[in-house]
Design an enzyme around this catalytic site. Structure first.
Site, short mmCIF file in Angstrom:
data_model
loop_
_atom_site.label_atom_id
_atom_site.label_comp_id
_atom_site.label_asym_id
_atom_site.label_seq_id
_atom_site.Cartn_x
_atom_site.Cartn_y
_atom_site.Cartn_z
CG HIS A 3 -2.27 3.75 2.81
ND1 HIS A 3 -3.18 3.32 1.75
CD2 HIS A 3 -2.55 2.38 3.53
CE1 HIS A 3 -3.53 1.91 1.67
NE2 HIS A 3 -3.53 1.53 2.53
CB CYS A 17 -0.79 -0.42 1.32
SG CYS A 17 -2.14 -1.56 0.96
CG ASN A 41 -6.81 -0.28 1.52
OD1 ASN A 41 -5.76 -0.24 0.75
ND2 ASN A 41 -6.16 -1.04 2.90
N1 COA Z 1 -18.32 -6.48 11.90
C1 COA Z 1 -18.55 -7.18 13.04
N2 COA Z 1 -17.94 -7.23 13.95
C2 COA Z 1 -16.69 -7.50 13.55
C3 COA Z 1 -16.51 -7.04 12.54
C4 COA Z 1 -17.28 -6.38 11.13
N3 COA Z 1 -16.91 -6.67 9.76
N4 COA Z 1 -15.27 -7.74 11.95
C5 COA Z 1 -14.87 -7.93 13.09
N5 COA Z 1 -15.56 -7.97 13.63
C6 COA Z 1 -15.60 -8.35 15.47
C7 COA Z 1 -14.24 -9.01 15.82
O1 COA Z 1 -15.26 -10.65 15.81
C8 COA Z 1 -14.57 -8.76 17.41
O2 COA Z 1 -15.34 -9.15 17.87
P1 COA Z 1 -15.36 -10.23 19.13
O3 COA Z 1 -14.70 -8.63 20.20
O4 COA Z 1 -16.95 -10.88 19.76
O5 COA Z 1 -14.14 -11.40 19.51
C9 COA Z 1 -15.07 -7.14 17.67
O6 COA Z 1 -15.65 -7.02 16.34
C10 COA Z 1 -13.02 -6.15 17.69
O7 COA Z 1 -12.82 -6.82 16.65
P2 COA Z 1 -10.75 -6.45 16.40
O8 COA Z 1 -10.26 -6.75 15.84
O9 COA Z 1 -10.77 -5.43 18.07
O10 COA Z 1 -11.97 -4.73 15.68
P3 COA Z 1 -10.75 -3.64 14.91
O11 COA Z 1 -11.66 -2.39 16.42
O12 COA Z 1 -9.19 -3.58 15.95
O13 COA Z 1 -11.43 -3.56 14.06
C11 COA Z 1 -9.84 -3.23 11.55
C12 COA Z 1 -10.61 -4.25 12.96
C13 COA Z 1 -9.48 -5.02 11.23
C14 COA Z 1 -11.19 -3.17 10.99
C15 COA Z 1 -8.39 -2.89 12.97
O14 COA Z 1 -7.93 -3.62 12.98
C16 COA Z 1 -7.80 -2.39 11.47
O15 COA Z 1 -8.52 -1.21 10.50
N6 COA Z 1 -6.62 -2.56 11.20
C17 COA Z 1 -5.30 -2.53 10.72
C18 COA Z 1 -6.50 -3.03 9.03
C19 COA Z 1 -5.22 -2.07 7.50
O16 COA Z 1 -4.93 -1.23 7.72
N7 COA Z 1 -4.84 -2.79 6.96
C20 COA Z 1 -4.50 -2.92 5.83
C21 COA Z 1 -3.02 -2.49 5.88
S1 COA Z 1 -2.41 -1.41 4.26
#
Ligand code: COA
Length: 332
Positions: free
Chosen positions: A259, A112, A289
């Protein structure tokens, strides 16, 4: 070394748009969760357009908006991590389709952060000698083909599209800070075809353990929380280091194009830098993204909107699989 001037930009996004509501029909999620946790509302998704096609479309627009003809381009850099073929390079296909003659073409794989790395590479080519005057950077991404649509934590994040820019030499300032941390290579990955041929010793082949064991087929695996932490610390760090080389701080930048992975990552990075959100251009709501296409699409939209002015101090900052990060600051 000389600086760079962006003299043309382009963008292409597929027609099909998926909403958060659409995702509630395929995984256990909600518009509220996706909006609050990511800032994403819709994404454009490939209707089968290959990456080269999207790159060609965005590239043609960039060349036209620069007021150049294809034969004015001396070099093509393509930043796609979702090329259509192992070989040839996507850059070569785009070059051929755009009827760019007498240029050389290179693919880079910087995830990215690809556009930031390509711009830095372009600047170094432009700085050496006179044989390269105009460089076309194309950033087409078909990320959704790597997405597992049963994994709710990643599938809602990504879209497809392409951005492009034509870059030439200028006397303005340019500074960058690039860094990779290969020890984090297992935090985001997608596997290619496994080694093997007609004569492979299957038993021996089995002894080679998966380097990254969590992946599913060729789909993208992502340790979301680790990447989140990485991004929110490394984006500010890269910007501060690039600005320090230029003799100012991120507060002196007129506009920052980050990004677009998650709106919360950008908000947290802004907070860590003690900067108002107004300094950051954010369009993730509409696209999700799109990997290396995000930053050039933002650049194109800002140019189209007349929001970039000669002499502006512009900052670009990217991060992604690798783990990789980097920023560049330059005079527009
Ligand atoms: N809808 C509903 N619930 C969801 C979900 C969705 N689409 N995706 C995950 N959850 C749930 C999880 O299962 C978890 O449930 P649990 O507590 O019962 O286990 C809960 O939401 C929290 O999950 P978590 O991973 O802690 O959420 P978060 O707030 O960290 O958000 C991302 C997850 C992936 C959005 C976040 O971590 C993120 O953006 N990370 C960076 C990703 C990125 O930048 N990638 C590309 C790099 S170039």
């Amino acid at each position: 070394m000389a600086g760079i001037k962006i003299i043309g930009t382009g963008k292409y996004v597929p027609e099909t748009v998926s909403t958060n509501e659409d995702f509630t029909k395929i995984v256990d999620t909600s518009d509220e969760w996706i909006t609050q946790r990511t800032g994403i509302k819709t994404r454009h998704m490939s209707d089968g357009e290959p990456s080269w096609y999207m790159g060609m479309k965005a590239g043609a627009q960039a060349i036209e908006s620069a007021g150049l003809s294809p034969d004015d381009i001396d070099m093509v850099i393509c930043t796609s991590v979702t090329g259509d073929y192992y070989t040839p390079a996507t850059a070569n296909i785009v070059q051929g389709k755009l009827n760019i003659h007498h240029a050389f073409s290179i693919d880079i794989n910087c995830a990215c952060a690809g556009f930031v790395y390509a711009l830095d590479m372009a600047r170094r080519y432009l700085s050496v000698g006179e044989d390269v005057q105009n460089i076309l950077i194309v950033s087409p991404e078909n990320i959704t083909k790597l997405v597992d649509y049963t994994d709710r934590s990643t599938c809602v994040l990504f879209g497809d599209g392409a951005g492009a820019a034509v870059v030439t030499r200028s006397e303005g300032f340019y500074h960058s800070y690039l860094e990779t941390d290969g020890s984090g290579a297992d935090k985001i990955y997608a596997q290619s075809a496994r080694p093997g041929n007609a004569f492979t010793n299957r038993e021996k082949a089995e002894s080679f353990k998966e380097l990254f064991p969590q992946g599913k087929e060729h789909y993208m695996y992502m340790a979301g929380n680790d990447v989140y932490r990485f991004a929110t610390t490394k984006m500010p760090e890269a910007l501060e280091k690039a600005c320090a080389k230029a003799g100012f701080t991120p507060a002196d930048l007129d506009i920052i194009i980050p990004h677009q992975a998650n709106a919360r990552i950008i908000t947290t990075a802004a907070k860590n830098l003690k900067l108002p959100m107004e300094k950051f251009y954010v369009n993730i709501e509409h696209y999700g993204n799109i990997s290396s296409a995000c930053i050039p699409i933002c650049l194109h939209e800002l140019r189209e909107a007349g929001r970039l002015h000669s002499g502006d101090k512009v900052g670009l900052v990217g991060f992604g699989a690798g783990l990789i990060f980097g920023a560049c600051v330059f005079e527009y």
